[in-house]
Design an enzyme around this catalytic site. Structure first.
Site, PDB file in Angstrom:
ATOM      1  N   PHE A 123       0.854  -1.189   0.000  1.00 25.00           N
ATOM      2  CA  PHE A 123       0.000   0.000   0.000  1.00 25.00           C
ATOM      3  C   PHE A 123       0.884   1.231   0.000  1.00 25.00           C
ATOM      4  CE2 PHE A 123      -2.476   3.487   1.721  1.00 25.00           C
ATOM      5  CZ  PHE A 123      -3.637   3.388   0.974  1.00 25.00           C
ATOM      6  N   ASP A 210       9.369   2.547   1.588  1.00 22.93           N
ATOM      7  CA  ASP A 210       8.211   3.269   2.115  1.00 22.93           C
ATOM      8  C   ASP A 210       8.119   2.949   3.608  1.00 22.93           C
ATOM      9  OD1 ASP A 210       5.707   4.001   3.014  1.00 22.93           O
ATOM     10  OD2 ASP A 210       4.660   3.455   1.166  1.00 22.93           O
ATOM     11  N   LYS A 239       2.817   9.918   8.508  1.00 29.58           N
ATOM     12  CA  LYS A 239       2.156   9.401   9.713  1.00 29.58           C
ATOM     13  C   LYS A 239       2.785   9.895  11.027  1.00 29.58           C
ATOM     14  CE  LYS A 239      -0.144   5.324   7.797  1.00 29.58           C
ATOM     15  NZ  LYS A 239      -1.530   5.546   8.151  1.00 29.58           N
TER      16      LYS A 239
HETATM   17  C1  LIG Z   1       2.990   2.205   3.867  1.00 27.37           C
HETATM   18  C2  LIG Z   1       2.102   3.373   3.529  1.00 27.37           C
HETATM   19  N1  LIG Z   1       2.417   4.158   2.497  1.00 27.37           N
HETATM   20  C3  LIG Z   1       1.666   5.222   2.165  1.00 27.37           C
HETATM   21  C4  LIG Z   1       0.518   5.531   2.866  1.00 27.37           C
HETATM   22  C5  LIG Z   1      -0.304   6.720   2.452  1.00 27.37           C
HETATM   23  O1  LIG Z   1      -0.171   7.757   3.383  1.00 27.37           O
HETATM   24  P1  LIG Z   1      -1.242   8.947   3.415  1.00 27.37           P
HETATM   25  O2  LIG Z   1      -2.546   8.367   3.827  1.00 27.37           O
HETATM   26  O3  LIG Z   1      -0.669   9.919   4.419  1.00 27.37           O
HETATM   27  O4  LIG Z   1      -1.280   9.530   2.037  1.00 27.37           O
HETATM   28  C6  LIG Z   1       0.141   4.731   3.945  1.00 27.37           C
HETATM   29  C7  LIG Z   1      -1.102   5.019   4.683  1.00 27.37           C
HETATM   30  O5  LIG Z   1      -1.719   4.154   5.289  1.00 27.37           O
HETATM   31  C8  LIG Z   1       0.956   3.622   4.292  1.00 27.37           C
HETATM   32  O6  LIG Z   1       0.626   2.812   5.313  1.00 27.37           O
END
Ligand SMILES: Cc1ncc(COP(=O)(O)O)c(C=O)c1O
Length: 387
Positions: A123, A210, A239
């Site tokens: 994700f 990520d 986050k």
């Molecule tokens: C691993 C990862 N990458 C990217 C995101 C996306 O972040 P945002 O919701 O701040 O755009 C999330 C959100 O849950 C995530 O868990």
């Protein structure tokens, strides 16, 4: 718009690991706004930083120097062993920056049609490029045509990458999570990241991690890749970086750090004085209060205690985690448990349908951890017994 299926509760205030709803009922927050409020709710250092900064300067624009951005940038790059950072407002935007960086890097090296390897079950966000990178059809369905330039491979499988990349000279980078969060708390083999690092070195690819869910102390290291010793070329954060104040970051090292130049990328709000002041306070507080070590300690306790308490329980497939990112996988869909936990005054989440996800604040103390084990174990046993 109706983009969220909301639970029937509204919170009025919080303190530490606790939240109170509008009727005054208290809840143990074992989710932290999905890995955001690592310092818990209403932390005095965050409150003071916001109030003080609001009395000085909140926003000017990136066409001027921003002292707080420089301070945070210096702290963050030092802590991460990286050279430069671009600040965004969210995780998806941090990943967008990483994707643009990889493409520009490739074009400058004469690769006209660059592709990035991404994993099944990943994700990376909800913007068009990041949902295209995401390995979940539900996130993509209805938004076609997807952004091109991503090649999907199984997670935790280096051989599959070697095969898949063998006949594709246009691969330029790998983008993966050190632990897949939304995908079900999937923890790869210990040598996965080191092997990806070696592969990237051999092929001249960028290793892009990520760490939006796993970073900022969550796994018992400041960044999850530090468990492995494999250093990324690019790393994204969001986050927990702002404890609830929106901020994301795309960090880069070596040649990757010099790819984005004036005019290639930008953001109105990204790296504004308020968000940077708060993120600096988050980093300082994590360090001064020993919260990385606490995440490791409480995480070990939780894993052990859940394994003891649920030992032999039919229907529990696996209990896995690292630090304070913990998954309890059941043999059946268990989203109903979220509402049952809510009734019992406990905030949890279920991801990948069958995995109970726990992301408690890094400030969690032992008695609260014990309470989490006791109340969730009872709920799980009730759910499996009655299901
Ligand atoms: C691993 C990862 N990458 C990217 C995101 C996306 O972040 P945002 O919701 O701040 O755009 C999330 C959100 O849950 C995530 O868990």
């Amino acid at each position: 718009m109706a983009t969220y299926k909301r639970l029937p509760v509204t919170f009025a205030r919080g303190e530490g690991v606790w939240l109170w709803d509008t009727d005054g009922k208290r809840y143990l927050d074992a989710l932290s706004g999905i890995a955001v409020c690592g310092l818990g709710h209403a932390h005095p250092a965050i409150r003071d930083a916001i109030c003080e900064q609001a009395g000085l300067i909140i926003h000017t624009s990136n066409i001027y120097g921003i002292a707080e951005q420089e301070r945070l940038g210096a702290m963050l790059t030092k802590a991460a062993g990286m050279d430069r950072v671009f600040f965004s407002n969210s995780g998806a935007e941090a990943n967008e920056a990483a994707i643009k960086l990889a493409r520009l890097h490739a074009h400058r090296r004469g690769i006209a049609n660059p592709a990035i390897l991404v994993a099944e079950g990943s994700f990376h966000g909800r913007t068009l490029a990041t949902l295209s990178a995401t390995g979940n059809r539900k996130v993509q369905a209805g938004f076609e045509p997807l952004v091109q330039g991503f090649v999907r491979v199984p997670y935790n499988d280096v051989e599959a990458i070697e095969i898949s990349a063998g006949n594709r000279p246009n691969i330029v980078a790998i983008l993966v999570e050190p632990i897949q969060g939304e995908g079900g708390i999937n923890i790869p083999a210990d040598d996965y990241l080191p092997r990806l690092r070696a592969l990237c070195d051999r092929e001249g690819w960028l290793l892009m991690l990520d760490e939006i869910q796993t970073g900022m102390g969550r796994t018992g290291k400041l960044f999850a890749h530090q468990h492995s010793g494999a250093q990324p070329d690019v790393m994204t954060l969001a986050k927990g970086l702002g404890n609830g104040v929106p901020i994301g970051a795309c960090l880069a090292r070596g040649a990757a750090a010099d790819v984005l130049t004036p005019g290639t990328h930008g953001s109105t709000f990204g790296g504004n004085p308020l968000a940077c002041r708060v993120a600096r306070t988050v980093l300082e507080t994590i360090s001064s209060q020993g919260l990385v070590a606490n995440a490791a300690e409480q995480g070990d306790f939780l894993l052990g205690a859940f394994r003891d308490a649920l030992q032999g329980t039919k229907g529990v497939v696996e209990i896995r985690g690292r630090g304070l990112i913990i998954g309890i996988e059941l043999d059946r869909p268990c989203t109903d448990l979220v509402g049952q936990a809510l009734d019992a005054g406990l905030l949890i989440n279920v991801t990948a349908e069958r995995v109970i996800r726990l992301l408690p604040p890094l400030i969690l103390e032992r008695p609260q951890a014990q309470q989490l084990v006791d109340s969730l174990t009872a709920l799980i046993q009730g759910f499996l017994g009655n299901a």
